[in-house]
Write a protein that holds these residues in place. Sequence first.
Motif, PDB file in Angstrom:
ATOM      1  N   GLY A   6       8.183  -7.791   3.427  1.00  0.00           N
ATOM      2  CA  GLY A   6       9.401  -8.574   3.616  1.00  0.00           C
ATOM      3  C   GLY A   6       9.208  -9.874   4.360  1.00  0.00           C
ATOM      4  O   GLY A   6      10.061 -10.761   4.296  1.00  0.00           O
ATOM      5  N   THR A   7       8.125 -10.014   5.080  1.00  0.00           N
ATOM      6  CA  THR A   7       7.860 -11.223   5.852  1.00  0.00           C
ATOM      7  C   THR A   7       6.363 -11.281   6.154  1.00  0.00           C
ATOM      8  O   THR A   7       5.649 -10.292   5.957  1.00  0.00           O
ATOM      9  CB  THR A   7       8.668 -11.237   7.162  1.00  0.00           C
ATOM     10  OG1 THR A   7       8.496 -12.495   7.823  1.00  0.00           O
ATOM     11  CG2 THR A   7       8.234 -10.120   8.096  1.00  0.00           C
ATOM     12  N   ARG A   8       5.893 -12.417   6.639  1.00  0.00           N
ATOM     13  CA  ARG A   8       4.478 -12.528   6.972  1.00  0.00           C
ATOM     14  C   ARG A   8       4.114 -11.632   8.159  1.00  0.00           C
ATOM     15  O   ARG A   8       4.893 -11.463   9.088  1.00  0.00           O
ATOM     16  CB  ARG A   8       4.139 -13.977   7.333  1.00  0.00           C
ATOM     17  CG  ARG A   8       3.980 -14.895   6.138  1.00  0.00           C
ATOM     18  CD  ARG A   8       3.750 -16.320   6.568  1.00  0.00           C
ATOM     19  NE  ARG A   8       4.940 -16.914   7.168  1.00  0.00           N
ATOM     20  CZ  ARG A   8       4.989 -18.138   7.685  1.00  0.00           C
ATOM     21  NH1 ARG A   8       3.902 -18.886   7.717  1.00  0.00           N
ATOM     22  NH2 ARG A   8       6.113 -18.608   8.192  1.00  0.00           N
ATOM     23  N   SER A   9       2.923 -11.082   8.090  1.00  0.00           N
ATOM     24  CA  SER A   9       2.423 -10.283   9.215  1.00  0.00           C
ATOM     25  C   SER A   9       2.246 -11.187  10.432  1.00  0.00           C
ATOM     26  O   SER A   9       1.633 -12.248  10.329  1.00  0.00           O
ATOM     27  CB  SER A   9       1.086  -9.632   8.859  1.00  0.00           C
ATOM     28  OG  SER A   9       0.496  -9.042   9.998  1.00  0.00           O
ATOM     29  N   PRO A  10       2.762 -10.792  11.591  1.00  0.00           N
ATOM     30  CA  PRO A  10       2.634 -11.635  12.778  1.00  0.00           C
ATOM     31  C   PRO A  10       1.249 -11.597  13.421  1.00  0.00           C
ATOM     32  O   PRO A  10       0.927 -12.447  14.251  1.00  0.00           O
ATOM     33  CB  PRO A  10       3.682 -11.052  13.728  1.00  0.00           C
ATOM     34  CG  PRO A  10       3.777  -9.615  13.339  1.00  0.00           C
ATOM     35  CD  PRO A  10       3.587  -9.601  11.844  1.00  0.00           C
ATOM     36  N   ASP A  11       0.411 -10.623  13.025  1.00  0.00           N
ATOM     37  CA  ASP A  11      -0.871 -10.466  13.723  1.00  0.00           C
ATOM     38  C   ASP A  11      -2.012  -9.972  12.837  1.00  0.00           C
ATOM     39  O   ASP A  11      -3.060  -9.567  13.337  1.00  0.00           O
ATOM     40  CB  ASP A  11      -0.701  -9.492  14.889  1.00  0.00           C
ATOM     41  CG  ASP A  11      -0.044  -8.183  14.455  1.00  0.00           C
ATOM     42  OD1 ASP A  11      -0.050  -7.886  13.243  1.00  0.00           O
ATOM     43  OD2 ASP A  11       0.491  -7.468  15.327  1.00  0.00           O
ATOM     44  N   GLY A  12      -1.826  -9.997  11.537  1.00  0.00           N
ATOM     45  CA  GLY A  12      -2.890  -9.566  10.634  1.00  0.00           C
ATOM     46  C   GLY A  12      -2.866  -8.106  10.265  1.00  0.00           C
ATOM     47  O   GLY A  12      -3.622  -7.667   9.397  1.00  0.00           O
ATOM     48  N   HIS A  13      -2.009  -7.311  10.901  1.00  0.00           N
ATOM     49  CA  HIS A  13      -1.866  -5.912  10.537  1.00  0.00           C
ATOM     50  C   HIS A  13      -0.997  -5.785   9.284  1.00  0.00           C
ATOM     51  O   HIS A  13      -0.246  -6.691   8.937  1.00  0.00           O
ATOM     52  CB  HIS A  13      -1.237  -5.116  11.682  1.00  0.00           C
ATOM     53  CG  HIS A  13      -2.110  -4.984  12.888  1.00  0.00           C
ATOM     54  ND1 HIS A  13      -1.695  -5.327  14.160  1.00  0.00           N
ATOM     55  CD2 HIS A  13      -3.386  -4.564  13.022  1.00  0.00           C
ATOM     56  CE1 HIS A  13      -2.673  -5.122  15.017  1.00  0.00           C
ATOM     57  NE2 HIS A  13      -3.715  -4.659  14.344  1.00  0.00           N
ATOM     58  N   LEU A  14      -1.096  -4.638   8.632  1.00  0.00           N
ATOM     59  CA  LEU A  14      -0.241  -4.334   7.486  1.00  0.00           C
ATOM     60  C   LEU A  14       0.914  -3.476   7.979  1.00  0.00           C
ATOM     61  O   LEU A  14       0.696  -2.464   8.651  1.00  0.00           O
ATOM     62  CB  LEU A  14      -1.032  -3.587   6.416  1.00  0.00           C
ATOM     63  CG  LEU A  14      -0.279  -3.256   5.124  1.00  0.00           C
ATOM     64  CD1 LEU A  14       0.044  -4.533   4.343  1.00  0.00           C
ATOM     65  CD2 LEU A  14      -1.113  -2.305   4.256  1.00  0.00           C
ATOM     66  N   TYR A  15       2.142  -3.889   7.646  1.00  0.00           N
ATOM     67  CA  TYR A  15       3.318  -3.197   8.172  1.00  0.00           C
ATOM     68  C   TYR A  15       4.076  -2.423   7.089  1.00  0.00           C
ATOM     69  O   TYR A  15       3.796  -2.553   5.904  1.00  0.00           O
ATOM     70  CB  TYR A  15       4.243  -4.211   8.851  1.00  0.00           C
ATOM     71  CG  TYR A  15       3.700  -4.663  10.192  1.00  0.00           C
ATOM     72  CD1 TYR A  15       3.970  -3.953  11.354  1.00  0.00           C
ATOM     73  CD2 TYR A  15       2.883  -5.795  10.285  1.00  0.00           C
ATOM     74  CE1 TYR A  15       3.455  -4.348  12.578  1.00  0.00           C
ATOM     75  CE2 TYR A  15       2.361  -6.206  11.512  1.00  0.00           C
ATOM     76  CZ  TYR A  15       2.654  -5.474  12.648  1.00  0.00           C
ATOM     77  OH  TYR A  15       2.132  -5.867  13.864  1.00  0.00           O
ATOM     78  N   ARG A  16       5.018  -1.653   7.535  1.00  0.00           N
ATOM     79  CA  ARG A  16       5.797  -0.773   6.669  1.00  0.00           C
ATOM     80  C   ARG A  16       6.494  -1.570   5.561  1.00  0.00           C
ATOM     81  O   ARG A  16       7.019  -2.651   5.798  1.00  0.00           O
ATOM     82  CB  ARG A  16       6.845  -0.045   7.516  1.00  0.00           C
ATOM     83  CG  ARG A  16       7.451   1.187   6.862  1.00  0.00           C
ATOM     84  CD  ARG A  16       8.286   1.950   7.876  1.00  0.00           C
ATOM     85  NE  ARG A  16       8.533   3.306   7.436  1.00  0.00           N
ATOM     86  CZ  ARG A  16       9.742   3.852   7.356  1.00  0.00           C
ATOM     87  NH1 ARG A  16      10.808   3.153   7.696  1.00  0.00           N
ATOM     88  NH2 ARG A  16       9.873   5.099   6.960  1.00  0.00           N
ATOM     89  N   GLY A  17       6.486  -1.030   4.365  1.00  0.00           N
ATOM     90  CA  GLY A  17       7.095  -1.725   3.233  1.00  0.00           C
ATOM     91  C   GLY A  17       8.590  -1.500   3.137  1.00  0.00           C
ATOM     92  O   GLY A  17       9.096  -0.432   3.483  1.00  0.00           O
ATOM     93  N   ARG A  18       9.287  -2.513   2.657  1.00  0.00           N
ATOM     94  CA  ARG A  18      10.711  -2.403   2.365  1.00  0.00           C
ATOM     95  C   ARG A  18      10.878  -1.767   0.988  1.00  0.00           C
ATOM     96  O   ARG A  18      10.114  -2.051   0.064  1.00  0.00           O
ATOM     97  CB  ARG A  18      11.361  -3.786   2.371  1.00  0.00           C
ATOM     98  CG  ARG A  18      11.236  -4.519   3.701  1.00  0.00           C
ATOM     99  CD  ARG A  18      12.271  -4.042   4.678  1.00  0.00           C
ATOM    100  NE  ARG A  18      12.208  -4.765   5.937  1.00  0.00           N
ATOM    101  CZ  ARG A  18      13.067  -4.572   6.942  1.00  0.00           C
ATOM    102  NH1 ARG A  18      14.038  -3.681   6.825  1.00  0.00           N
ATOM    103  NH2 ARG A  18      12.944  -5.257   8.074  1.00  0.00           N
ATOM    104  N   THR A  19      11.894  -0.930   0.829  1.00  0.00           N
ATOM    105  CA  THR A  19      12.030  -0.173  -0.420  1.00  0.00           C
ATOM    106  C   THR A  19      12.631  -0.980  -1.568  1.00  0.00           C
ATOM    107  O   THR A  19      12.721  -0.473  -2.694  1.00  0.00           O
ATOM    108  CB  THR A  19      12.896   1.084  -0.196  1.00  0.00           C
ATOM    109  OG1 THR A  19      14.184   0.695   0.309  1.00  0.00           O
ATOM    110  CG2 THR A  19      12.234   2.028   0.799  1.00  0.00           C
ATOM    111  N   GLY A  20      13.002  -2.227  -1.316  1.00  0.00           N
ATOM    112  CA  GLY A  20      13.560  -3.047  -2.392  1.00  0.00           C
ATOM    113  C   GLY A  20      12.607  -3.208  -3.559  1.00  0.00           C
ATOM    114  O   GLY A  20      13.022  -3.222  -4.722  1.00  0.00           O
ATOM    115  N   VAL A  21      11.320  -3.312  -3.256  1.00  0.00           N
ATOM    116  CA  VAL A  21      10.331  -3.461  -4.320  1.00  0.00           C
ATOM    117  C   VAL A  21      10.302  -2.224  -5.209  1.00  0.00           C
ATOM    118  O   VAL A  21      10.183  -2.324  -6.443  1.00  0.00           O
ATOM    119  CB  VAL A  21       8.929  -3.752  -3.736  1.00  0.00           C
ATOM    120  CG1 VAL A  21       8.464  -2.638  -2.811  1.00  0.00           C
ATOM    121  CG2 VAL A  21       7.910  -3.948  -4.860  1.00  0.00           C
ATOM    122  N   ALA A  22      10.425  -1.046  -4.606  1.00  0.00           N
ATOM    123  CA  ALA A  22      10.415   0.195  -5.378  1.00  0.00           C
ATOM    124  C   ALA A  22      11.637   0.275  -6.292  1.00  0.00           C
ATOM    125  O   ALA A  22      11.531   0.640  -7.470  1.00  0.00           O
ATOM    126  CB  ALA A  22      10.390   1.396  -4.435  1.00  0.00           C
TER     127      ALA A  22
END
Length: 229
Positions: A120-136
């Motif tokens: 949903g937005t750029r990673s603030p620190d290079g980690h991969l974050y939880r996905g938003r379900t809108g894509v699904a």
Amino acid sequence: MFYWIMKHIVVGPIVLAIFRPWVVGLENVPKEGAVVLASNHLSFIDSIFLPLVVGRRVVFLAKSEYFTGKGLKGWATKLFFQATGQLPIDRSGGKASEASLLTGLRVLGEGRVLGIYPEGTRSPDGHLYRGRTGVARMVLEAGVPVIPVAMIGTEEVMPIGTRIPRVRRIGIIIGEPLDFTRFEGLEGDRFVLRSVTDELVYDLRELSGQEYVDVYASSVKEQRASQSR
């Protein structure tokens, strides 16, 4: 069409020659037909390099504020986002989220390539974050394959807060298409949507090698912003 020609025929070759991106899995992108490219999001330039290497026109959904700025800067920003094939959407939630979904479904209904950032937005620190379900929900309603894409090193070329990119080589890893047709008709089931999203993000983690954090990136950004006040 003018913007696409400018980007791929004029600007594209210059950008590719400067940054020399390496690409793995390009054969996984179909030559025609609707498909979703779901990518991790490390930098502003992700939306530039991915379409350049894919070859097909990729449509991204960008926040509407990029298209409504005032003055010369606002005009230049709008022109840039139009040139990179992005469509304005309202990301404030509620009915706005539904409008975003419909816009994405329209793009897929036209047999085009839709680019999405599940975080949903750029990673603030290079980690991969939880996905938003809108894509699904979009993938299930459209009944199209989704391809996980890992951008490598783009945060080093243009970190958040910078305006001028650094010349460094980046990488793009395109995974194999994921088929979720087994969940046809279940796009209204929130447990199914979460399961599909988590499977997609798992593949992104495997491709990118990023450390996964099971919270939303937007929450991390809000928390950091409140702490800096």
